[in-house]
Design a protein around this motif. Sequence first.
Motif, short mmCIF file in Angstrom:
data_model
loop_
_atom_site.label_atom_id
_atom_site.label_comp_id
_atom_site.label_asym_id
_atom_site.label_seq_id
_atom_site.Cartn_x
_atom_site.Cartn_y
_atom_site.Cartn_z
N GLN B 161 43.09 10.36 53.79
CA GLN B 161 44.63 10.97 53.83
C GLN B 161 44.74 10.89 55.33
O GLN B 161 44.16 11.43 56.20
CB GLN B 161 44.28 12.67 53.46
CG GLN B 161 45.62 13.36 53.48
CD GLN B 161 45.29 15.07 53.05
OE1 GLN B 161 46.09 15.41 52.59
NE2 GLN B 161 43.89 15.27 53.54
N ILE B 162 45.95 10.64 55.61
CA ILE B 162 46.44 10.60 57.09
C ILE B 162 47.70 11.47 57.37
O ILE B 162 48.74 11.44 56.57
CB ILE B 162 46.96 8.98 57.60
CG1 ILE B 162 45.89 8.05 57.13
CG2 ILE B 162 47.36 9.04 58.92
CD1 ILE B 162 46.29 6.67 57.63
N HIS B 193 42.39 12.47 58.38
CA HIS B 193 42.47 12.06 60.08
C HIS B 193 44.02 12.45 60.30
O HIS B 193 44.90 11.93 59.54
CB HIS B 193 42.24 10.84 60.41
CG HIS B 193 40.83 10.43 60.60
ND1 HIS B 193 39.98 10.95 61.61
CD2 HIS B 193 39.95 10.03 59.57
CE1 HIS B 193 38.87 10.67 61.37
NE2 HIS B 193 38.62 10.30 60.31
N PRO B 194 44.26 13.40 61.47
CA PRO B 194 45.75 13.72 61.79
C PRO B 194 46.08 12.51 62.70
O PRO B 194 45.33 11.87 63.20
CB PRO B 194 45.63 14.97 62.64
CG PRO B 194 44.47 15.02 62.98
CD PRO B 194 43.40 14.01 62.08
N VAL B 195 47.58 12.28 62.70
CA VAL B 195 47.95 11.20 63.58
C VAL B 195 48.79 12.28 64.63
O VAL B 195 49.91 12.76 64.49
CB VAL B 195 49.41 10.30 62.97
CG1 VAL B 195 49.78 9.45 63.99
CG2 VAL B 195 48.26 9.46 61.89
N LEU B 196 48.44 12.14 65.96
CA LEU B 196 48.97 12.75 66.92
C LEU B 196 50.54 12.30 67.17
O LEU B 196 50.91 11.09 67.20
CB LEU B 196 48.26 12.65 68.48
CG LEU B 196 46.88 13.36 68.37
CD1 LEU B 196 46.21 13.08 69.59
CD2 LEU B 196 47.12 14.77 68.25
N MET B 197 51.31 13.24 67.21
CA MET B 197 52.65 13.12 67.47
C MET B 197 53.52 12.08 66.46
O MET B 197 54.29 11.62 66.86
CB MET B 197 53.16 12.38 68.78
CG MET B 197 52.61 13.40 69.94
SD MET B 197 53.05 12.92 71.37
CE MET B 197 51.56 13.50 72.32
N TRP B 198 52.82 12.09 65.33
CA TRP B 198 53.50 11.18 64.02
C TRP B 198 53.72 9.65 64.94
O TRP B 198 54.56 9.06 64.19
CB TRP B 198 54.65 11.56 63.72
CG TRP B 198 54.66 12.94 62.86
CD1 TRP B 198 54.92 14.25 63.44
CD2 TRP B 198 54.58 13.27 61.74
NE1 TRP B 198 54.69 15.15 62.60
CE2 TRP B 198 54.61 14.46 61.36
CE3 TRP B 198 54.24 12.32 60.40
CZ2 TRP B 198 54.48 15.15 60.37
CZ3 TRP B 198 54.07 12.81 59.28
CH2 TRP B 198 54.21 14.42 59.12
N ASN B 202 49.04 5.14 65.84
CA ASN B 202 47.74 5.84 65.95
C ASN B 202 47.15 5.68 64.44
O ASN B 202 45.93 5.64 64.18
CB ASN B 202 48.16 7.42 66.33
CG ASN B 202 48.27 7.37 67.61
OD1 ASN B 202 47.65 6.80 68.34
ND2 ASN B 202 48.77 8.40 67.99
N ALA B 203 48.17 5.66 63.36
CA ALA B 203 47.60 5.45 62.03
C ALA B 203 47.11 4.17 61.99
O ALA B 203 46.10 4.20 61.18
CB ALA B 203 48.93 5.67 61.09
N GLY B 204 47.80 3.25 62.33
CA GLY B 204 47.02 1.84 62.29
C GLY B 204 45.67 1.82 62.86
O GLY B 204 44.76 1.12 62.12
N THR B 205 45.30 2.42 63.84
CA THR B 205 44.08 2.64 64.54
C THR B 205 43.14 3.29 63.41
O THR B 205 41.95 3.03 63.31
CB THR B 205 44.24 3.38 65.81
OG1 THR B 205 45.16 2.46 66.57
CG2 THR B 205 42.74 3.42 66.57
N HIS B 223 51.41 10.88 55.27
CA HIS B 223 52.33 11.81 54.84
C HIS B 223 53.53 11.45 55.56
O HIS B 223 54.62 12.49 55.51
CB HIS B 223 51.81 13.14 55.71
CG HIS B 223 50.76 13.84 55.15
ND1 HIS B 223 50.20 15.26 55.24
CD2 HIS B 223 49.95 13.46 54.05
CE1 HIS B 223 49.24 15.60 54.54
NE2 HIS B 223 48.90 14.48 53.73
N ALA B 224 53.79 10.38 55.80
CA ALA B 224 55.28 9.74 56.08
C ALA B 224 55.02 8.08 55.87
O ALA B 224 54.02 7.43 56.16
CB ALA B 224 55.63 10.11 57.32
#
Lengths: 331, 348
Positions: B161-162, B193-198, B202-205, B223-224
């Motif tokens: 879950q991102i 894992h959260p993605v800082l500042m959307w 960061n999601a790819g990483t 979530h987006a």
Amino acid sequence: MSPSQRNGLEFVLDNLVWFMLLAVLAIFSLTIPNYFQPGIFANIVEQSSVLGVMSIGLALVIIAGHMDLSVESVAALSAMATGILFATSGIGLGITLTPGWLVVPVSLLLGLCVGAVIGLINGFLVVKIKMNAFIVTLSSFIWVRGMVVALSGGRSAQGLADEIRWLGIQRFLGIPVTAYIAILCFVGFSFMMAKTRFGRHLLMIGGNEVAAFRAGIKVEKVLMIAFVLSGAIAALAGWLLAIRTSGATANLGTGMLFNAFAAVVIGGVSLKGGLGALPGVYAGVLLLSSINTAINLMGLPAHYTQVIHGLLVLAAVLLDTLKQSIRKKLA
Amino acid sequence: MRKQLIAFGMAAMVASSAVTGIAYAQDDKGAVYYLVPTLLDEFQTGSVSALEMFLEQVGYDLTTLNADNKTDLQQSQMNDVIALAPKAIILAAVDFNALAPSVDAARAAGIPVIEFDRQISSTVSDFTSVAGTVEIGYVAADEVERLLTEKNGSVSGKVLQILGDPGDPYTLDIQKGFEEKMAAFPDVTIVTHPVLMWEASNAGTIVSDQLLANPDIDIIFSHAAHLSVAAVASLESAGKQPGDIYVMSSNGAPVALEMIRDGWMQVEVEQPLYAQAAAVAMFMDKIVAKETIEPGEYDVLGLTSVVSDEEWGPTIKIPGAAITAENVDNPAFWGNLQPPADPITSVE
């Protein structure tokens, strides 16, 4: 202290960030399951590609005794320009070129031009008009990001042409192509700093601008080139960002400036200018990426990434102060 | 004769424009301000266009102010707008709780406040139009249940879950709904894992790292939609093919629909943007007149939506929908960018 001991100590001081990196990698490899494997190291190098390239331009300007806060926004604008022109969905115009591979050099050249122009504006205002670099580039940080939002209208451009995407996803010997591009940049610019007159002049200007001027160095010209290079390199980082994420969103690259700053400082570049080497900056970038990866693998909340980055910068500045104090004693 | 014809034509044009002007004046019911949290994502920019279109259909002029994701800026904007005394304020809050005092201040000044997309439950407002972020999490959980059964034969497996930015209540609400419902399936491991500042890269990483740490991931749920784009790029880089790992996300952006068509994404949970905006416009006359909004079922652009009388005020919830390869071309989804052709009408 014997001369050999002194040399040994100087070597450690000069390469402290590499020792820190090795120590961190060793600790993580021993304590985090799954960390010690080639795939993870490939990921660390991949993550370092965009940040690493961005840090090069920033480091050049800081070594010259100035500041460039616009790099993150310039990267975003370059990514968005690539996305708008060559992506096929969202706001992408889906422009095609014949033969198809032309899209790679054309988009790259376009991005570099965009970055160079913004760098030129920054350089002109700082060098010719004598405005404060911090304020000028802070302003650019804001207006350039504003341009990204205005150009995109907040929408995204996705689905880049396959010829560009290939670079973003392809691996060679297990390492992504984007990482090779970053390493090549570090090698090239390290050579430039160490072996060319421009590099030496940049260091001298950063050390003492007045003395450099009196020594016959064309300070204004060198500084202008530094700002233009910083903009162009930031644009290259943005282009890499676009091909890595296969498009561009208006918030792409947000927060990278602070990480680039952290990498530069951790890498041993003095904020006062005149001191620092690009291999150290690359080590700083790798160090940050190693920590990010560890946080991802450990499942720690992302909030800790920023906490750790902040503390690392503080530690780097502290170490820098200690290093200078030790060097004074050695001298 | 020719001069007379010209004079007659000009007179007709003047008369025509005067009539149009009068008609426009009759339709102009006043200014409404929309305080949008950011213009950095497609849902928000889409909401501006949709609200402008629907409110114009019922006679209001919309002005939008962008808070650039800054709570303090949005508070200042609220103060400024209150001073302008508009007919109503539509608020999509950057921070749900921090804006509550501003909502109170506006209402105390006699200006109705409508919560759009982001529900504030800590104070009373005049109307709330939401898809329900917690409910989006529920729909996502239902889809995960379905996909895991399809893939593994039972509701078991591993889900990455991102989240979006960990400081954004929007993503935390989706997480709440999703995990609440997934708690019924103990054989499903959720790695979050959260993605800082959307920020997409960061999601790819995260995906690159997790493919090595958890190579048995069955589903990636971000979530987006723009986060899923970067996730898919990382999957491709790792040599995965469409369908090797299922991908789903929420908000219904155009890019998600493209990924479904390409086979990379299996499900997108839509936030019904057009219906959420249409609901605001449908009830605007009643809100401005401070009339009671009756609870019950309403048809909003073909979606059966329920108005309930909550402690924070009347609230309409528009059901979110799961978009799959079977229904991806449905023009009702905002991601297809085909706004409804028929004008809406105010609720009597």
